[in-house]
Design an enzyme around this catalytic site. Structure first.
Site, mmCIF file in Angstrom:
data_model
loop_
_atom_site.group_PDB
_atom_site.id
_atom_site.type_symbol
_atom_site.label_atom_id
_atom_site.label_comp_id
_atom_site.label_asym_id
_atom_site.label_seq_id
_atom_site.Cartn_x
_atom_site.Cartn_y
_atom_site.Cartn_z
ATOM 1 N N GLY A 14 0.740 -1.268 -0.083
ATOM 2 C CA GLY A 14 -0.011 0.053 -0.030
ATOM 3 C C GLY A 14 0.813 1.133 -0.126
ATOM 4 C CG HIS A 257 -17.424 6.775 9.392
ATOM 5 N ND1 HIS A 257 -18.828 7.222 9.079
ATOM 6 C CD2 HIS A 257 -16.341 7.692 9.058
ATOM 7 C CE1 HIS A 257 -18.388 8.258 8.289
ATOM 8 N NE2 HIS A 257 -17.175 8.658 8.554
ATOM 9 N NE ARG A 273 -23.202 11.690 9.988
ATOM 10 C CZ ARG A 273 -22.305 11.788 10.711
ATOM 11 N NH1 ARG A 273 -22.231 12.382 11.750
ATOM 12 N NH2 ARG A 273 -21.113 11.112 10.322
HETATM 13 C C1 LIG Z 1 -13.469 3.707 3.075
HETATM 14 C C2 LIG Z 1 -12.136 4.493 3.552
HETATM 15 C C3 LIG Z 1 -11.899 5.681 3.499
HETATM 16 C C4 LIG Z 1 -10.734 6.352 3.923
HETATM 17 N N1 LIG Z 1 -10.566 7.801 3.632
HETATM 18 C C5 LIG Z 1 -9.335 8.358 3.857
HETATM 19 C C6 LIG Z 1 -9.122 9.744 4.007
HETATM 20 O O1 LIG Z 1 -9.713 10.453 3.118
HETATM 21 N N2 LIG Z 1 -7.898 10.347 4.450
HETATM 22 C C7 LIG Z 1 -7.158 9.487 5.210
HETATM 23 O O2 LIG Z 1 -6.018 10.038 5.655
HETATM 24 N N3 LIG Z 1 -7.520 8.233 5.532
HETATM 25 C C8 LIG Z 1 -8.625 7.741 4.990
HETATM 26 N N4 LIG Z 1 -8.889 6.289 5.388
HETATM 27 C C9 LIG Z 1 -7.646 5.688 5.727
HETATM 28 C C10 LIG Z 1 -6.606 5.346 5.094
HETATM 29 O O3 LIG Z 1 -7.016 4.936 3.528
HETATM 30 C C11 LIG Z 1 -5.698 3.911 5.525
HETATM 31 O O4 LIG Z 1 -5.380 4.115 6.841
HETATM 32 C C12 LIG Z 1 -4.413 3.887 4.590
HETATM 33 O O5 LIG Z 1 -4.498 3.936 3.310
HETATM 34 C C13 LIG Z 1 -3.836 2.663 5.144
HETATM 35 O O6 LIG Z 1 -2.616 2.418 4.277
HETATM 36 P P1 LIG Z 1 -1.419 1.490 4.381
HETATM 37 O O7 LIG Z 1 -0.468 1.418 3.550
HETATM 38 O O8 LIG Z 1 -1.107 1.417 5.687
HETATM 39 O O9 LIG Z 1 -2.175 0.189 4.141
HETATM 40 P P2 LIG Z 1 -2.934 -0.586 2.684
HETATM 41 O O10 LIG Z 1 -3.071 0.522 1.771
HETATM 42 O O11 LIG Z 1 -4.005 -1.173 3.323
HETATM 43 O O12 LIG Z 1 -2.131 -1.504 2.218
HETATM 44 C C14 LIG Z 1 -1.902 -2.932 2.823
HETATM 45 C C15 LIG Z 1 -1.017 -3.789 2.063
HETATM 46 O O13 LIG Z 1 -0.769 -5.055 2.889
HETATM 47 C C16 LIG Z 1 -0.922 -6.067 1.813
HETATM 48 N N5 LIG Z 1 -1.153 -7.086 2.988
HETATM 49 C C17 LIG Z 1 -2.043 -7.261 3.598
HETATM 50 N N6 LIG Z 1 -1.604 -8.699 4.384
HETATM 51 C C18 LIG Z 1 -0.601 -9.056 3.775
HETATM 52 C C19 LIG Z 1 0.108 -10.363 4.030
HETATM 53 N N7 LIG Z 1 -0.172 -10.992 4.950
HETATM 54 N N8 LIG Z 1 1.094 -10.648 2.989
HETATM 55 C C20 LIG Z 1 1.534 -9.756 2.079
HETATM 56 N N9 LIG Z 1 0.883 -8.629 1.912
HETATM 57 C C21 LIG Z 1 -0.259 -8.146 2.885
HETATM 58 C C22 LIG Z 1 -2.182 -5.794 1.229
HETATM 59 O O14 LIG Z 1 -2.286 -6.465 -0.232
HETATM 60 C C23 LIG Z 1 -1.831 -4.253 0.821
HETATM 61 O O15 LIG Z 1 -0.849 -4.029 -0.319
HETATM 62 C C24 LIG Z 1 -10.003 5.568 4.689
HETATM 63 C C25 LIG Z 1 -10.008 4.369 5.033
HETATM 64 C C26 LIG Z 1 -11.231 3.781 4.509
HETATM 65 C C27 LIG Z 1 -11.405 2.284 4.631
#
Ligand SMILES: Cc1cc2nc3c(=O)[nH]c(=O)nc-3n(C[C@H](O)[C@H](O)[C@H](O)COP(=O)(O)OP(=O)(O)OC[C@H]3O[C@@H](n4cnc5c(N)ncnc54)[C@H](O)[C@@H]3O)c2cc1C
Ligand code: SF4
Ligand code: SF4
Ligand code: FES
Lengths: 617, 245
Positions: A14, A257, A273
């Protein structure tokens, strides 16, 4: 056995994972990123709102600076965050947003001149300065003093994810999808890599590295109602905790949420809202004003979620094939407003519910949204307990969010933390040579292969993985959701203990061959139940209410006893997590005080202790 | 409501020696607001845990769940059963490598595409963190974003006659990707450099212009406009090259 060796193994591609990878690749190190899905499908791409950084270019952001951002973040955390980390974050965020612009993110830009905006249903005018034309602009978000949220239309996460993934392609970083890490290879002191199941063939592979970074995102899928993608299942956190030496920080700290749609819990924005939408019950009557006479629907996220739950508990929920819910009504906002300002909500309602929000009600319920909890790291991103193991992004408890994460701060965290921690990993790699113990590697591979073979052969029992998993999700939904109290938590823990025991007796229904999903679900279930027990046990122990953690039986925020962070360990062969505590922050730049919203009483900490820990900058 | 749905689902697991490609029938009671995401998960959890398919966001934003639903490539998660007849036929997307049942390997296909199109900003400028960001016109930023909305679901590729006939055809998603960088002022590539990537039969001149891609795109990307735009631009570049300019 396929074995791959590199300097750095990043589990998760991610935004956080790829940002970490880029930093090491730029320093000349060999990196591999693994992901369950193609990198761009990671949950980061689902974020629409935007990312916080105190750039202060737009009219409503004027006078913003990193101190104000820092203060908002600390208040947002309800003083549960590490203030040193929050400071690094606020200071670095503007640089990272500009860097992203350089790499290719099409940020929305300042358009000079007069324009209008809405607040609380009222129309206001603003004027953007001509000398700021073309600089990165920002929008408004909850909990912030200034307009600080950088964005690209309604697809910020998607746009930033594309740019980051392009950067990885440009640098030639190996990013492999359909690879799932199922356990860490370690000797109790040092992490050497991971055992990985290929989701194309079902075969096990080994990835060895001098350093390993877990960037696997949040774990909303421990709850049945969540806005998270189906891959946000906590496997990354579980394999770290399973080592016995790496703790989960603040497991009880989970954000909910108010408006996930029913049945699929897809998020509809708070803007509904904000723009004047109302919440209705089974009799199609408003109720928020009864509980919160002043703010009604416009109370903060955690407060609305609490009130909705209370109202449903009192028997005013709408029954459906997918459980109880309430209604969100935006009909009165009218066609023009809905098709322009709420375009995305309009599309979600049409595509997933077949509902026209102009004439029909939207079924909603509070739903799990974010995990502030995660692999506990120090400020360099190094996990407690294992040398060479790091974590960044939502999977980590780096801890700038404490007990409540502000909107827009988590997407920003992924790239800011990714950059900072990436640099720390580079330093570590420069000073490290390593040896891998074949005995340790072989033993771990053998153990994992044995687990798979046992599942397929049904040697452990006949429990159905999907049933047991659903029961775990329900246990958390009923016992450890928006509201927590001793009685329900005790029941929840007891139920989860039974589930934990059963999770050791799973037998597959299918043959388990190839890209089989039942195997994947079964392999991670036990670790998930451990995390669930951590959430419940942490919540039971914490006898106060702070941010998203609401104890009905302890409604005050207790700074005297609970200005601390929970650390949940899972020693080998334990059947409950062992909870330890540490100070929430090494020092205070802002001593604990009133957040200015949310209400509630505060049990003051000893003023002398606070004074002794307060620094001036 | 109250319908009993009949699913005809393509089954084949390449990792299972005895597996033969075949169609398998399932039945399921329809519930309110049912999507193919809900239906397929119920089938897997309640009837056949061996069923292979892909979902991730289940909200129409990640592009994981492209499949052929009653003859048409689309995102399964945003397909409501109530818009479909009682019999629902599900097939994996063609063109991509099959992983099993309804799951195909779009990940590898798209990563190769990034390399072929060099899907990143080409610039000689260095980032200077002490400086203000470079300015950009907001309208240009929005135009770039509109082209970047592709979720790489592969539906356009699966629907494309040329892509089905030739393995090496870049496809609408790739050509759209190139267009994204052509309009970006930060990218310093010249038309001639783009021509080297797409000025041939597996690029812009292989496209037959039949519109299937745009019709099918779940994100409603303006693919035809982009293909037309590139065809004109590359046509001119070809003439210039021919004239030695
Ligand atoms: C609907 C929604 C809307 C949001 N909107 C916002 C916003 O507007 N602003 C904001 O600041 N935040 C927002 N958030 C929160 C934010 O999007 C997330 O906190 C953030 O994107 C997380 O990024 P990350 O890189 O940590 O993980 P992720 O982007 O979740 O990536 C996780 C990665 O790990 C991999 N993975 C998982 N388990 C394994 C495993 N066992 N082995 C190998 N790979 C694995 C997955 O394939 C993926 O590539 C939102 C969240 C949601 C749910
Ligand atoms: S218009 Fe071109 S790219 Fe689109 S489907 Fe037809 S041949 Fe394929
Ligand atoms: S252009 Fe449209 S159909 Fe093609 S891959 Fe992208 S989103 Fe899918
Ligand atoms: S699961 Fe993400 S688009 Fe369907």
């Amino acid at each position: 056995m396929y074995t791959h060796t590199s300097d750095l193994l990043v589990i998760g591609a991610g935004l956080a994972g790829e940002r970490v990878a880029v930093e090491s690749a730029l320093a000349g190190f060999d990196v591999v990123c693994l992901s369950i899905v193609p990198a761009r499908r990671s949950h980061s791409s689902a974020a629409q709102g935007g990312m916080q950084a105190a750039i202060g270019n737009c009219a409503m952001g004027e006078g913003d600076n990193t101190d104000v951002h820092f203060m908002d973040t600390v208040k947002g955390s309800d003083w549960g965050c590490d203030q040193e980390v929050a400071r690094m974050f606020a200071d670095t965020a503007p640089i990272e947003m500009r860097r992203l612009a350089h790499w290719g993110v099409p940020w929305n830009r300042v358009v000079p001149g007069k324009s209008f905006y809405f607040k609380g249903g009222e129309k206001f005018e603003k004027f953007e300065k001509p000398e700021k034309e073309g600089l990165i602009t920002a929008r408004s978000f909850g909990g912030t003093a200034k307009w600080r949220t950088c964005y690209t239309s309604d697809g910020t996460g998607h746009a930033v994810m594309c740019t980051m993934d392009n950067k990885c392609a440009e640098l030639g970083i190996t990013v492999l999808d359909r690879k799932e890490a199922i356990s860490l290879i370690h000797d109790g002191e040092k992490c050497m890599g991971a055992v990985v199941r290929c989701l194309r063939t079902g075969k096990l592979e080994v990835y060895l590295a001098k350093a390993t970074a877990i960037c696997t995102g949040g774990y909303g899928r421990l709850y049945s109602a969540t806005t998270n993608a189906v891959i946000c299942d906590g496997a990354g956190n579980a394999i770290a905790q399973e080592t016995g030496v790496v703790p989960i920080g603040n497991p009880e700290s989970i954000q909910f949420h108010p408006t996930g749609i029913v049945p699929t819990d897809i998020l509809v924005t708070e803007g509904c809202r904000g723009d004047g939408g109302t919440l209705l019950d089974v009799n199609e009557e408003r109720f928020m004003h009864i509980y919160e006479p002043e703010k009604a629907e416009l109370a903060s996220r955690d407060v609305v979620a609490r009130r909705m739950t209370e109202h449903m508990r009192a028997g005013h929920g709408v029954k459906s094939a997918y459980g109880e819910h309430l209604w969100l009504d935006i009909r009165h906002l009218g066609d023009k407003h809905i098709s322009t300002k709420l375009r995305e909500v309009d599309e979600i309602c049409k595509n997933f519910l077949g509902v026209d929000a102009r004439t029909q009600l939207i079924p909603v319920r509070p739903t799990q949204h974010y995990t502030m909890s995660g692999i506990r790291t120090d400020k360099t991103g190094a996990a407690y307990g294992l040398k060479g193991l790091y974590s960044a992004g939502e999977s980590a408890c780096w801890d700038m969010h404490g007990f409540n994460r502000l909107g827009g701060n988590s997407l920003a965290e992924t790239v800011v933390a990714g950059g900072i921690i990436g640099k720390c990993i580079v330093e570590y790699l420069h000073g490290t040579e390593t040896t891998y113990s074949t005995a340790v590697i072989n033993a771990e591979v053998k153990r994992q292969q044995q687990r798979i073979d046992d599942l397929i052969a049904g040697r452990l029992g006949k429990e159905n993985v999907y049933k047991v998993r659903a029961e775990m999700q329900e246990a958390l939904m009923t016992g450890c959701f928006v509201f927590r109290n001793e009685k329900d938590l005790l029941t929840c823990i007891e139920t989860l203990q039974g589930i934990y025991e059963r999770s050791g007796r799973i037998g597959l229904v299918s043959n388990g061959l190839g890209a089989n999903h039942e195997v994947a679900a079964a392999l991670k279930l036990r670790g998930q139940v451990r995390l669930a027990l951590g959430i419940a046990a942490g919540a039971l122990a914490r006898k106060e209410s702070r941010g998203s953690h609401n104890r009905e039986d302890f409604p005050a925020r207790d700074d005297k006893n609970w200005l601390s962070r929970t650390l949940a360990y899972w020693p080998e062969n334990a059947d409950m997590p062992v909870l330890k505590y540490e100070d929430a922050t090494p020092h205070f730049e802002i001593p604990p005080g009133d957040r200015g919203y949310g209400g509630g009483t505060i049990i003051q900490a000893d003023p002398e202790t606070i004074a002794a820990k307060t620094i001036k900058r | 409501m109250g319908r009993t749905l009949k699913f005809d689902i393509f089954r084949y697991n390449p990792e299972e020696p005895a597996s033969q490609p075949r169609m398998q029938a399932f039945t399921l009671d329809e519930t309110e607001n049912m999507t193919l995401f809900i239906a397929l998960n119920r089938l897997r959890e309640e009837q056949d845990p061996g069923l292979i398919f892909d979902f991730c966001c289940r909200a129409g934003i990640c592009g994981s769940c492209g499949m052929v639903v009653n003859g048409r490539p689309r995102l399964a998660c945003q397909t409501k059963t109530k818009d479909l007849p009682e019999t629902i036929t599900l097939l994996p997307l063609p063109v991509f490598k099959l992983i099993g049942d309804l799951s195909v390997d779009t990940g590898v296909w798209f990563r190769e595409m990034y390399q072929k199109t060099e899907s990143w900003i080409h610039t000689t400028k260095e980032f200077d963190h002490t400086k203000e960001e470079e300015r950009m016109d907001n309208a240009v930023a929005e135009q770039i974003y509109e082209l970047e909305r592709c979720v790489e679901c592969g539906c356009c590729i699966a629907a494309c006659g040329t892509a089905r006939m030739r393995d090496d055809f870049l496809g609408a998603a790739a050509l759209n990707r190139v267009a994204r960088f052509v309009v970006d002022p930060r990218d310093q590539r010249t038309d001639k450099e783009y021509f080297e990537i797409i000025g041939n039969d597996y690029g812009i001149f292989g496209c037959m212009g039949l519109l299937a891609c745009e019709d099918i795109c779940p994100k409603n990307l303006p693919l035809q406009n982009q293909l037309g735009f590139l065809r004109r631009k590359m046509g001119i570049t070809a003439i210039k090259q021919f004239l030695g300019k």
